[in-house]
Enzyme design. Structure first.
Site, mmCIF file in Angstrom:
data_model
loop_
_atom_site.group_PDB
_atom_site.id
_atom_site.type_symbol
_atom_site.label_atom_id
_atom_site.label_comp_id
_atom_site.label_asym_id
_atom_site.label_seq_id
_atom_site.Cartn_x
_atom_site.Cartn_y
_atom_site.Cartn_z
ATOM 1 N N ARG A 126 21.915 24.525 -88.983
ATOM 2 C CA ARG A 126 22.780 25.694 -88.744
ATOM 3 C C ARG A 126 22.078 26.967 -89.211
ATOM 4 O O ARG A 126 21.509 27.704 -88.426
ATOM 5 C CB ARG A 126 24.138 25.512 -89.454
ATOM 6 N N ASP A 127 22.047 27.205 -90.494
ATOM 7 C CA ASP A 127 21.417 28.423 -91.005
ATOM 8 C C ASP A 127 19.946 28.459 -90.576
ATOM 9 O O ASP A 127 19.404 29.517 -90.262
ATOM 10 C CB ASP A 127 21.508 28.459 -92.538
ATOM 11 N N HIS B 261 23.933 29.221 -102.545
ATOM 12 C CA HIS B 261 23.181 29.254 -101.292
ATOM 13 C C HIS B 261 22.135 30.364 -101.432
ATOM 14 O O HIS B 261 22.496 31.540 -101.479
ATOM 15 C CB HIS B 261 24.182 29.539 -100.165
ATOM 16 N N HIS C 160 18.349 32.211 -100.403
ATOM 17 C CA HIS C 160 17.228 32.409 -99.479
ATOM 18 C C HIS C 160 15.995 32.797 -100.292
ATOM 19 O O HIS C 160 16.107 33.295 -101.414
ATOM 20 C CB HIS C 160 17.581 33.491 -98.454
ATOM 21 N N CYS D 152 19.558 35.022 -91.091
ATOM 22 C CA CYS D 152 20.845 35.383 -90.497
ATOM 23 C C CYS D 152 20.582 36.408 -89.417
ATOM 24 O O CYS D 152 19.921 37.409 -89.656
ATOM 25 C CB CYS D 152 21.795 35.958 -91.556
ATOM 26 N N ASN E 293 16.118 29.805 -95.927
ATOM 27 C CA ASN E 293 16.755 29.242 -97.123
ATOM 28 C C ASN E 293 15.693 28.651 -98.023
ATOM 29 O O ASN E 293 14.602 28.316 -97.590
ATOM 30 C CB ASN E 293 17.703 28.114 -96.736
HETATM 31 N N1 COA Z 1 33.865 30.175 -80.731
HETATM 32 C C1 COA Z 1 33.601 30.412 -79.425
HETATM 33 N N2 COA Z 1 33.987 31.509 -78.789
HETATM 34 C C2 COA Z 1 34.685 32.430 -79.494
HETATM 35 C C3 COA Z 1 34.996 32.244 -80.839
HETATM 36 C C4 COA Z 1 34.550 31.068 -81.458
HETATM 37 N N3 COA Z 1 34.778 30.827 -82.744
HETATM 38 N N4 COA Z 1 35.697 33.305 -81.267
HETATM 39 C C5 COA Z 1 35.826 34.126 -80.222
HETATM 40 N N5 COA Z 1 35.217 33.606 -79.145
HETATM 41 C C6 COA Z 1 35.119 34.185 -77.791
HETATM 42 C C7 COA Z 1 36.435 34.662 -77.270
HETATM 43 O O1 COA Z 1 37.140 33.612 -76.663
HETATM 44 C C8 COA Z 1 36.014 35.707 -76.272
HETATM 45 O O2 COA Z 1 35.536 35.076 -75.103
HETATM 46 P P1 COA Z 1 35.571 35.804 -73.665
HETATM 47 O O3 COA Z 1 34.680 37.000 -73.764
HETATM 48 O O4 COA Z 1 35.046 34.767 -72.742
HETATM 49 O O5 COA Z 1 37.020 36.158 -73.473
HETATM 50 C C9 COA Z 1 34.810 36.356 -76.955
HETATM 51 O O6 COA Z 1 34.305 35.350 -77.868
HETATM 52 C C10 COA Z 1 35.164 37.612 -77.718
HETATM 53 O O7 COA Z 1 36.253 37.327 -78.604
HETATM 54 P P2 COA Z 1 36.662 38.316 -79.785
HETATM 55 O O8 COA Z 1 37.780 37.699 -80.550
HETATM 56 O O9 COA Z 1 36.866 39.694 -79.206
HETATM 57 O O10 COA Z 1 35.404 38.250 -80.693
HETATM 58 P P3 COA Z 1 34.286 39.340 -80.964
HETATM 59 O O11 COA Z 1 33.571 39.704 -79.722
HETATM 60 O O12 COA Z 1 34.858 40.398 -81.824
HETATM 61 O O13 COA Z 1 33.278 38.437 -81.843
HETATM 62 C C11 COA Z 1 33.013 36.564 -83.351
HETATM 63 C C12 COA Z 1 33.716 37.893 -83.076
HETATM 64 C C13 COA Z 1 33.342 36.171 -84.779
HETATM 65 C C14 COA Z 1 33.522 35.525 -82.390
HETATM 66 C C15 COA Z 1 31.495 36.720 -83.138
HETATM 67 O O14 COA Z 1 31.072 37.906 -83.755
HETATM 68 C C16 COA Z 1 30.729 35.551 -83.703
HETATM 69 O O15 COA Z 1 30.814 34.447 -83.209
HETATM 70 N N6 COA Z 1 29.924 35.769 -84.749
HETATM 71 C C17 COA Z 1 29.136 34.726 -85.340
HETATM 72 C C18 COA Z 1 28.762 35.118 -86.708
HETATM 73 C C19 COA Z 1 27.771 34.143 -87.287
HETATM 74 O O16 COA Z 1 27.659 32.994 -86.901
HETATM 75 N N7 COA Z 1 27.011 34.649 -88.265
HETATM 76 C C20 COA Z 1 26.004 33.894 -88.916
HETATM 77 C C21 COA Z 1 26.514 33.013 -90.002
HETATM 78 S S1 COA Z 1 27.275 33.814 -91.348
HETATM 79 ZN ZN ZN Z 2 22.062 31.666 -95.348
#
Ligand code: COA
Ligand code: ZN
Length: 298
Positions: free
Chosen positions: A13-14, A204, A206, A237, A246
């Site tokens: 994942r990370d 955790h 890095h 990240c 990490n």
């Molecule tokens: N899994 C899959 N799809 C997701 C989701 C999830 N957990 N959460 C939201 N979505 C989808 C929505 O269904 C929507 O889809 P569409 O465009 O087809 O309608 C789209 O993403 C946008 O949804 P929204 O609620 O407006 O989210 P956003 O655009 O504000 O994004 C996150 C927010 C959290 C979903 C996004 O920023 C994200 O996934 N970030 C990941 C952060 C991460 O992994 N960081 C590293 C580790 S700390």
């Molecule tokens: Zn990390």
């Protein structure tokens, strides 16, 4: 009997989430299988995030459907309630939620304000308690934020209190960009261990500034016995510029075992997994002691 240190392997994942090279779901399954063979007690398989935000993690549901038949705790990261529901549907019973200590980091990571992020985290924690799902709540950028700079210890302790009142299975203090130092780690972790005991705490780290292992040592001195680590030191990240990998699992295992702690990991198996990872990524991987450890296992 030797005291136990629990390692949670996060390379799948990370480790992978910020790689320019995107592995296929089949490759990620092979990696999960190789990591599961190492004897590690906890393994994070990916994240249920928006594939637009983190394309590297697309297809984690397929990986969850095809877990190796090894008795260990598989987990996944979820960024929001939608991710929580998807992970539960995939029968993942341990989730990581990441709440950053600063406003800017939350905005960049999940496009929410600090307060909205904590409210969402509390909702997931309360729901998980009802559902019998274990949550590892991560306090990200707990020492320094790439956008806002140094993070005061008192603020993190307050946020830790707030999260602990919603009973996460574990609170993980995360040095997301690898900016902590051993004195700061020992100071913070000692206060948390005094308040909550060691069983529900983790760290955790890095290794951006070569202090990853020293920080693990400082946390060990404070009584922490649960650590995230990534095979080969892979990681970063996508939303925290400058973050390196990490702390490497093989380095943490070496440190702990040399000090008399028991981790349960097989070093030869771990080095095999690192080799597989290097082949898949197409670049050498390995922690700081890679050359020496490889010679020992040859
Ligand atoms: N899994 C899959 N799809 C997701 C989701 C999830 N957990 N959460 C939201 N979505 C989808 C929505 O269904 C929507 O889809 P569409 O465009 O087809 O309608 C789209 O993403 C946008 O949804 P929204 O609620 O407006 O989210 P956003 O655009 O504000 O994004 C996150 C927010 C959290 C979903 C996004 O920023 C994200 O996934 N970030 C990941 C952060 C991460 O992994 N960081 C590293 C580790 S700390
Ligand atoms: Zn990390």
């Amino acid at each position: 009997m030797a005291e136990r240190v629990i390692i949670k392997e996060v390379a799948a994942r990370d480790g992978l989430q910020a790689q320019p090279k995107h592995l296929t779901v089949e490759q990620r399954m092979a990696l999960v299988a190789a990591l599961a063979e190492t004897g590690v007690p906890e393994l994070e398989i990916g994240s249920f995030v928006s594939p637009k935000a983190v394309p590297q993690m697309a297809g984690t549901d397929e990986i969850a459907d095809n877990l190796p038949a090894v008795d260990l705790a598989f987990s996944a990261l979820v960024p929001n309630m939608k991710g929580y529901e998807l992970a539960v549907r995939a029968d993942i019973r341990c989730h990581a939620i990441a709440l950053a200590a600063t406003e800017e980091m939350n905005q960049n990571n999940i496009r929410k304000s600090l307060e909205d992020t904590f409210v969402m985290g509390e909702e997931i924690l309360d729901r998980a308690l009802d559902d019998g799902v274990a949550i590892h709540a991560y306090l990200a950028v707990a020492f320094e934020c790439p956008y806002e700079g140094a993070v005061p210890e008192a603020l993190v302790l307050e946020q830790a209190d707030r999260l602990m009142s919603h009973q996460p299975a574990r609170l993980v203090i995360a040095d997301t960009i690898g900016a902590a130092n051993p004195a700061a780690v020992q100071s913070m972790m000692q206060k948390l261990v005094d308040r909550y005991g060691p069983d529900r705490l983790g760290c955790h780290f890095h290794d951006t500034r070569a202090m990853g292992l020293a920080n693990v040592y400082a946390a060990l001195l404070a009584g922490v016995r649960q650590f995230d680590a990534s095979a080969g030191g892979l990681g970063g990240c996508p939303f925290a510029p400058g973050a390196k990998g990490n702390v490497a699992t093989e380095d943490v295992v070496m440190l702990c075992e040399s000090m008399g702690y028991h981790t349960g990991l097989s070093m030869p198996k771990l080095l095999q997994a690192v080799e597989l990872l290097a082949d898949m990524i197409g670049a050498p991987q390995g922690g700081r002691a890679h050359t020496w450890l490889s010679k020992q296992c040859a």
